[in-house]
Design a protein around this motif. Structure first.
Motif, mmCIF file in Angstrom:
data_model
loop_
_atom_site.group_PDB
_atom_site.id
_atom_site.type_symbol
_atom_site.label_atom_id
_atom_site.label_comp_id
_atom_site.label_asym_id
_atom_site.label_seq_id
_atom_site.Cartn_x
_atom_site.Cartn_y
_atom_site.Cartn_z
ATOM 1 N N SER A 74 0.851 -1.192 0.000
ATOM 2 C CA SER A 74 0.000 0.000 0.000
ATOM 3 C C SER A 74 0.885 1.241 0.000
ATOM 4 N N GLY A 75 0.360 2.316 -0.527
ATOM 5 C CA GLY A 75 1.089 3.572 -0.517
ATOM 6 C C GLY A 75 1.418 4.019 0.894
ATOM 7 N N LEU A 76 0.528 3.729 1.846
ATOM 8 C CA LEU A 76 0.772 4.074 3.247
ATOM 9 C C LEU A 76 1.939 3.272 3.814
ATOM 10 N N ASP A 77 2.016 1.989 3.472
ATOM 11 C CA ASP A 77 3.137 1.162 3.939
ATOM 12 C C ASP A 77 4.442 1.615 3.300
ATOM 13 N N PHE A 78 4.389 1.940 2.012
ATOM 14 C CA PHE A 78 5.582 2.435 1.338
ATOM 15 C C PHE A 78 6.052 3.732 1.991
ATOM 16 N N GLN A 79 5.103 4.614 2.291
ATOM 17 C CA GLN A 79 5.437 5.879 2.947
ATOM 18 C C GLN A 79 6.168 5.623 4.261
ATOM 19 N N SER A 80 5.681 4.675 5.040
ATOM 20 C CA SER A 80 6.292 4.405 6.345
ATOM 21 C C SER A 80 7.674 3.770 6.220
ATOM 22 N N VAL A 97 15.119 7.383 1.877
ATOM 23 C CA VAL A 97 14.346 8.223 0.962
ATOM 24 C C VAL A 97 13.628 9.265 1.806
ATOM 25 N N HIS A 98 14.004 10.523 1.614
ATOM 26 C CA HIS A 98 13.447 11.593 2.440
ATOM 27 C C HIS A 98 12.651 12.604 1.617
ATOM 28 N N LEU A 99 12.179 12.177 0.471
ATOM 29 C CA LEU A 99 11.384 13.063 -0.376
ATOM 30 C C LEU A 99 9.985 13.218 0.204
ATOM 31 N N PRO A 100 9.409 14.415 0.111
ATOM 32 C CA PRO A 100 8.037 14.593 0.577
ATOM 33 C C PRO A 100 7.065 13.773 -0.268
ATOM 34 N N ILE A 101 5.968 13.368 0.349
ATOM 35 C CA ILE A 101 5.020 12.469 -0.310
ATOM 36 C C ILE A 101 3.635 13.093 -0.386
ATOM 37 N N VAL A 102 3.019 12.945 -1.558
ATOM 38 C CA VAL A 102 1.622 13.298 -1.780
ATOM 39 C C VAL A 102 0.894 11.983 -2.038
ATOM 40 N N LEU A 103 -0.134 11.704 -1.258
ATOM 41 C CA LEU A 103 -0.917 10.484 -1.433
ATOM 42 C C LEU A 103 -2.263 10.810 -2.060
ATOM 43 N N MET A 104 -2.759 9.860 -2.847
ATOM 44 C CA MET A 104 -4.093 10.002 -3.435
ATOM 45 C C MET A 104 -4.783 8.655 -3.371
ATOM 46 N N MET A 123 -1.188 11.775 7.062
ATOM 47 C CA MET A 123 -0.714 13.104 7.460
ATOM 48 C C MET A 123 0.193 13.023 8.687
ATOM 49 N N LYS A 124 -0.125 12.156 9.638
ATOM 50 C CA LYS A 124 0.743 11.990 10.807
ATOM 51 C C LYS A 124 2.106 11.441 10.403
ATOM 52 N N ALA A 125 2.141 10.649 9.351
ATOM 53 C CA ALA A 125 3.406 10.088 8.866
ATOM 54 C C ALA A 125 4.180 11.097 8.020
ATOM 55 N N GLY A 126 3.602 12.286 7.826
ATOM 56 C CA GLY A 126 4.346 13.331 7.145
ATOM 57 C C GLY A 126 3.947 13.638 5.720
ATOM 58 N N ALA A 127 2.854 13.053 5.246
ATOM 59 C CA ALA A 127 2.419 13.363 3.882
ATOM 60 C C ALA A 127 2.147 14.857 3.756
ATOM 61 N N VAL A 128 2.509 15.401 2.618
ATOM 62 C CA VAL A 128 2.251 16.808 2.353
ATOM 63 C C VAL A 128 0.761 17.025 2.126
ATOM 64 N N ASP A 129 0.130 16.078 1.446
ATOM 65 C CA ASP A 129 -1.299 16.180 1.169
ATOM 66 C C ASP A 129 -1.861 14.782 0.958
ATOM 67 N N ALA A 144 4.928 20.280 -1.834
ATOM 68 C CA ALA A 144 5.901 19.218 -1.557
ATOM 69 C C ALA A 144 7.298 19.638 -1.997
ATOM 70 N N ILE A 145 7.404 20.233 -3.172
ATOM 71 C CA ILE A 145 8.720 20.668 -3.662
ATOM 72 C C ILE A 145 9.275 21.782 -2.781
ATOM 73 N N GLU A 146 8.424 22.667 -2.310
ATOM 74 C CA GLU A 146 8.867 23.730 -1.401
ATOM 75 C C GLU A 146 9.351 23.123 -0.083
ATOM 76 N N ARG A 147 8.629 22.125 0.417
ATOM 77 C CA ARG A 147 9.059 21.454 1.652
ATOM 78 C C ARG A 147 10.418 20.790 1.445
ATOM 79 N N ASP A 148 10.616 20.165 0.286
ATOM 80 C CA ASP A 148 11.892 19.523 -0.015
ATOM 81 C C ASP A 148 13.007 20.561 -0.098
ATOM 82 N N ARG A 149 12.723 21.693 -0.717
ATOM 83 C CA ARG A 149 13.721 22.765 -0.826
ATOM 84 C C ARG A 149 14.125 23.253 0.568
ATOM 85 N N GLU A 150 13.148 23.443 1.442
ATOM 86 C CA GLU A 150 13.435 23.895 2.803
ATOM 87 C C GLU A 150 14.246 22.866 3.574
#
Length: 113
Positions: free
Chosen positions: A26-32, A39-46, A59-65, A83-89
């Protein structure tokens, strides 16, 4: 997903867009698992099959949206932009911290006191 993880360095700027329902994981398991793989890239889930606990977990696991399908194109553009702005920061903060560590390491023992 394993191909992505096996690809090596994930240090390029960007973000990851994941569907909650993926083949094999699942995308949630992959995120975790991302942090454990370096891999520290921000994640957008749909998803087309969401509920409140699922979105809270993401969202608690850090998803941007967390975008429920169907979503407007602009919603995805806004999420990716955030997400890209969060990665830049994150990269700027990491770079500044590395610079401070390097400066401290270059000091003599007397100067470090």
């Amino acid at each position: 997903m394993q191909e992505f993880l096996d690809a090596g360095s994930h240090d390029n700027p960007g973000c990851i867009i994941l569907d909650v329902r993926l083949p094999g994981i699942s995308g949630l398991d992959f995120q975790s698992r991302c942090d454990g793989f370096g891999v520290h890239l921000p994640i957008v889930l749909m998803t087309g099959h969401s509920d409140v606990p699922m979105s809270v977990r993401a969202m608690k696991a850090g998803a941007v949206d967390f975008l429920p399908k169907p979503f407007r194109d602009q919603d995805m553009i806004d999420a990716v932009t955030a997400a890209i702005e969060r990665d830049r920061e994150r990269r700027a903060t990491n770079s500044a911290a590395a610079d401070i560590r390097d400066r401290h390491t270059s000091l003599s023992p007397r100067e470090q006191q």
